[in-house]
Design an enzyme around this catalytic site. Structure first.
Site, PDB file in Angstrom:
ATOM      1  N   ASP A  15       0.842  -1.199   0.000  1.00  0.00           N
ATOM      2  CA  ASP A  15       0.000   0.000   0.000  1.00  0.00           C
ATOM      3  C   ASP A  15       0.876   1.248   0.000  1.00  0.00           C
ATOM      4  OD1 ASP A  15       0.802  -0.506   2.759  1.00  0.00           O
ATOM      5  OD2 ASP A  15      -0.610   1.061   3.344  1.00  0.00           O
ATOM      6  N   GLU A  53       0.095  -1.088   5.650  1.00  0.00           N
ATOM      7  CA  GLU A  53       1.170  -0.715   6.567  1.00  0.00           C
ATOM      8  C   GLU A  53       1.153   0.777   6.855  1.00  0.00           C
ATOM      9  OE1 GLU A  53       5.290   0.634   7.720  1.00  0.00           O
ATOM     10  OE2 GLU A  53       4.011   1.214   6.019  1.00  0.00           O
TER      11      GLU A  53
END
Length: 443
Positions: free
Chosen positions: A106, A201
């Site tokens: 991400d 994350e």
């Protein structure tokens, strides 16, 4: 080796050209792979309750799972929350610890990750790089001095309108490329290697659903650092705070003693935070409060901030200060408002991994030796942030962090030198090799 030796004897110049072309092909492979990842929008969303927090993260997750199969990895899995795991089997007969390499796919919601258009700057000349002439966006070494470390190298930058996504698609690129290299070069001996790629994350949830038992590694390394040579096993203790301020809207002509402007209360709250303890005014082990979102009206204002400190004791005091300010403001407005005017919600996000890594610090020594052997000076320092490794360390998987090569994460000035990514690949390979060879380091 025999073929290389023959070429060298036959024609040293021909041998040199052969090696240069092989190197250029390897670099181009890294560039192509990295760009194929960053053009896919994987921005996460802290306001979402799902995992992954955005559906678009599946686009890269599915691609990665298929790519791992294509290069020859085994036991490739992707679960219902988009966590990816795969195995490179051992090619040695003796017992070797199982090690892992982990990165997240991400990108930060702090800046747009949609429609990323990477730009390649070959043989960087040390001068300003115009990212976007129309918007007058310039990446300059006068402001970002680290650029001068990479003079003569190949840089990948943004076009000035999005972030790049080197955090942490550079790490993914390096892990996949290293695994492909080991598969294609079986003469390099290594034990069983596990790789893992995670969602979310950037919003502090990357390790929340990571199955450490299923991963089955003795220890791992995240490839999520910045400058070449970084090696980190200390990070912030981290918490987030969401603070809601209530108000009362009254016609301004008749507001005396009646109106309560929630935006001004929020401003009062911010001004009570310690001066000089912000990200832009701190470094090293210094902690901070970081106000990153503020939206509101007279009736209601929402403030979001993060709390960071390496010291567990100071971290606790920072959280207590938020609660103390809240109580003081509520007490001041208790009679006029009739209920709490400020509502505070603090959530711990992750803790300093140092506590979990120190008992097995040999795993840091392996990474340090790997860097030294390939000509990189290790830069051992605390992370002014966090990685999946911090949470994973507390879940039983000690997990120091290694450089991925990028700079200026979470914004339009983000860039990554290709040579740094190449060196990160070499570090991964060398760690695998050392773990299989050096009994003294792993005990």
């Amino acid at each position: 080796i025999i073929f290389y030796t023959f070429l060298n004897i036959l024609n040293p110049f021909q041998f040199y050209i052969f090696v240069v072309l092989k190197h250029l092909k390897f670099m181009q492979n890294i560039i192509d792979r990295f760009i194929s990842y960053v053009i896919i929008d994987t921005e996460s969303d802290s306001n979402s309750e799902t995992t992954p927090s955005t559906k678009k993260q599946w686009d890269l997750a599915n691609k990665l799972a298929e790519e791992l199969k294509t290069i020859g990895m085994q036991d490739v899995t992707i679960d219902e929350k988009a966590y990816i795991m795969a195995t490179l089997p051992s090619n040695v007969t003796h017992e070797v610890p199982v090690i892992g390499f982990i990165s997240h796919f991400d990108t930060s919601p702090d800046f747009s990750g949609a429609n990323v258009k990477p730009q390649i700057v070959s043989n960087y000349d040390g001068k300003d790089i115009v990212l976007n002439a129309e918007k007058n966006i310039v990446l300059s070494p006068n402001y970002f001095k680290d650029l001068l470390l990479y003079k003569g190298q190949t840089l990948i930058t943004t076009d000035g309108t999005t972030l790049l996504g080197a955090d942490d698609k550079a790490g993914i690129t390096e892990i996949v490329t290293a695994m492909e290299f080991l598969i294609n070069n079986p003469e390099i001996k290594h034990g069983k290697i596990r790789v893992g790629f995670t969602p979310d994350e950037e919003i502090g949830r990357g390790a929340h659903h990571f199955d450490v038992a299923k991963f089955g590694a003795d220890w791992a390394y995240t490839l999520d650092g910045s400058q070449i040579g970084e090696l980190e096993y200390e990070n912030f203790n981290a918490a987030s705070a969401k603070i809601t301020f209530k108000g009362k809207s009254v016609h301004p002509g008749y507001a005396k003693g009646k109106m309560i402007n929630s935006m001004l209360i929020a401003n009062t709250f911010i001004n009570k935070l310690p001066a000089g303890e912000t990200p832009e005014e701190t470094k090293g082990y210094e902690g901070f409060f970081h106000v990153h979102h503020l939206t509101g009206s007279i009736e209601e204002t929402a403030l979001e901030l993060i709390i960071r400190d390496h010291s567990k004791k100071k971290f606790k005091k920072r959280k207590e200060l938020i609660e103390k300010i809240t109580r003081k403001i509520n007490k001041k407005f208790a009679k006029q408002f009739g209920e709490d005017i400020v509502v505070t919600e603090i959530k711990d996000q992750y803790y300093n991994m140092k506590e979990k890594v120190l008992p097995v610090k040999n795993i840091v020594a392996i990474a340090e030796k790997a860097m030294t052997e390939i000509g990189i000076k290790p830069l051992i320092k605390p992370i002014r942030g966090g990685t999946d490794g911090s949470q994973l360390s507390y879940k039983g998987l000690p997990c120091p962090n290694i450089f991925a090569g990028g700079h200026n994460f979470h914004g339009k000035y983000e860039y990554v030198p290709v040579e740094s990514m190449q060196k990160a690949v070499e570090v991964i390979v060398k760690i695998a090799e050392l773990t299989a060879q050096n009994d003294t380091l792993i005990k």
